[in-house]
Scaffold this motif. Structure first.
Motif, PDB file in Angstrom:
ATOM      1  N   GLU A 133      82.197  33.661 -52.249  1.00 26.64           N
ATOM      2  CA  GLU A 133      82.602  34.957 -51.701  1.00 26.64           C
ATOM      3  C   GLU A 133      81.604  35.395 -50.635  1.00 26.64           C
ATOM      4  O   GLU A 133      80.395  35.335 -50.842  1.00 26.64           O
ATOM      5  CB  GLU A 133      82.684  36.008 -52.804  1.00 26.64           C
ATOM      6  CG  GLU A 133      83.720  35.666 -53.879  1.00 26.64           C
ATOM      7  CD  GLU A 133      83.721  36.649 -55.021  1.00 26.64           C
ATOM      8  OE1 GLU A 133      84.237  37.774 -54.847  1.00 26.64           O
ATOM      9  OE2 GLU A 133      83.202  36.291 -56.102  1.00 26.64           O
ATOM     10  N   ARG A 147      76.051  34.953 -49.265  1.00 27.88           N
ATOM     11  CA  ARG A 147      77.291  34.591 -49.953  1.00 27.88           C
ATOM     12  C   ARG A 147      76.993  34.439 -51.438  1.00 27.88           C
ATOM     13  O   ARG A 147      75.872  34.062 -51.813  1.00 27.88           O
ATOM     14  CB  ARG A 147      77.875  33.275 -49.420  1.00 27.88           C
ATOM     15  CG  ARG A 147      78.456  33.391 -48.013  1.00 27.88           C
ATOM     16  CD  ARG A 147      78.890  32.048 -47.480  1.00 27.88           C
ATOM     17  NE  ARG A 147      79.410  32.172 -46.124  1.00 27.88           N
ATOM     18  CZ  ARG A 147      80.710  32.204 -45.811  1.00 27.88           C
ATOM     19  NH1 ARG A 147      81.615  32.113 -46.758  1.00 27.88           N
ATOM     20  NH2 ARG A 147      81.099  32.326 -44.552  1.00 27.88           N
ATOM     21  N   ASN A 181      80.717  41.982 -53.858  1.00 25.78           N
ATOM     22  CA  ASN A 181      81.703  42.179 -54.921  1.00 25.78           C
ATOM     23  C   ASN A 181      81.070  43.042 -56.013  1.00 25.78           C
ATOM     24  O   ASN A 181      80.170  42.583 -56.721  1.00 25.78           O
ATOM     25  CB  ASN A 181      82.151  40.833 -55.485  1.00 25.78           C
ATOM     26  CG  ASN A 181      83.256  40.955 -56.519  1.00 25.78           C
ATOM     27  OD1 ASN A 181      83.475  42.014 -57.097  1.00 25.78           O
ATOM     28  ND2 ASN A 181      83.949  39.853 -56.768  1.00 25.78           N
TER      29      ASN A 181
END
Length: 260
Positions: free
Chosen positions: A134, A164, A138
């Motif tokens: 991702e 990431r 998040n």
């Protein structure tokens, strides 16, 4: 950063990564002394402890943090002789020669050490489609990342600068994760590794770390996995997936001496 100084340090990139990062981070407030004689050289960096939140918390009674690097012991001795013996200091040494030179001039005690692992070849364990990559922050992963001491602001800044995450989910529930972020180009950290307690022992950390490292290698970046010397679980992850120890940064505490 002075191009000449950076060039000297980058000749042994991972060995000197802490010095490069300190110079990049603290710029004009870090003192840098360099002596060159022909092809031989030596360097000493000094940063007031109060400038570094990490060092101020860990070594509040010290005056300065000291790094050394170089190719010639006599030059390094000359630089070390310039340091005041009366002030409490913490030396961070990344080579046995530097440690021996410091110990010959200062009565120090080893208080901590950080082991850097890396590799140059892909890791075979990484081929696991369950691990999700991702590129954005998040919030569902925040409780896991906080276990390593990071706050939301720090993490948001990491992702803004290209970080990431690599996470293994059970259903929609994250159970193991890590983040990659730039340390000092082209070196990227693999950090914030955490697996929920009820899922440990299943090799999940190995999978997320391996995927992260392969991601970096595919882009010709240098992976760096750093662990504290007494973190047996993290050391096991590193060594079991095939990472190699490349440098140990040891912290040596000098209490100073009275002038009376």
């Amino acid at each position: 950063m002075n191009d000449k100084v950076e060039g000297l340090l980058r000749n042994k990139l991972l060995e000197n990564i802490s010095l490069l990062k300190m110079m990049e981070t603290y710029g004009p407030v870090i003192s840098c002394s360099v002596i060159e004689r022909g092809r031989e050289w030596g360097m000493l960096l000094a940063l007031h402890t109060k400038r570094s939140a990490f060092d101020l918390a860990k070594y509040p009674d010290t005056e300065s943090v000291i790094f050394v690097s170089g190719s010639h012991a006599p030059i390094l001795n000359e630089l070390l002789d310039q340091l005041p013996k009366s002030k409490p200091l913490v030396f961070k040494v990344q080579h046995p020669l530097y440690k021996a030179l410091v110990e010959s001039k200062f009565q120090v005690s080893s208080v901590s050490a950080f082991i850097t692992y890396s590799c140059g070849e892909p890791l075979s364990i990484a081929d696991d489609e369950q691990v999700m990559e991702e590129a954005t922050f998040n919030e569902r992963l925040l409780p896991l990342w906080r276990q390593n001491g990071y706050n939301e602001q720090e993490l948001s800044r990491m992702f803004y600068n290209g970080a990431r995450s690599f996470t293994l989910y059970h259903g929609n529930v994250p159970v193991s994760t890590c983040i990659i972020f730039c340390n000092c180009a082209p070196v990227w950290e693999v950090g914030t590794v955490f697996t929920c307690a009820e899922h440990r022992g299943n090799g999940y950390a190995k999978k997320v770390v391996s995927r992260a490292i392969n991601f970096l290698l595919e882009r010709n970046l240098v992976p760096r996995y750093q662990v504290v010397h007494d973190n047996a679980a993290s050391i096991h992850v590193a060594e079991s997936i095939g990472l190699k120890q490349v440098v140990v940064l040891e912290h040596l505490l000098y209490a100073g001496q009275s002038s009376f």
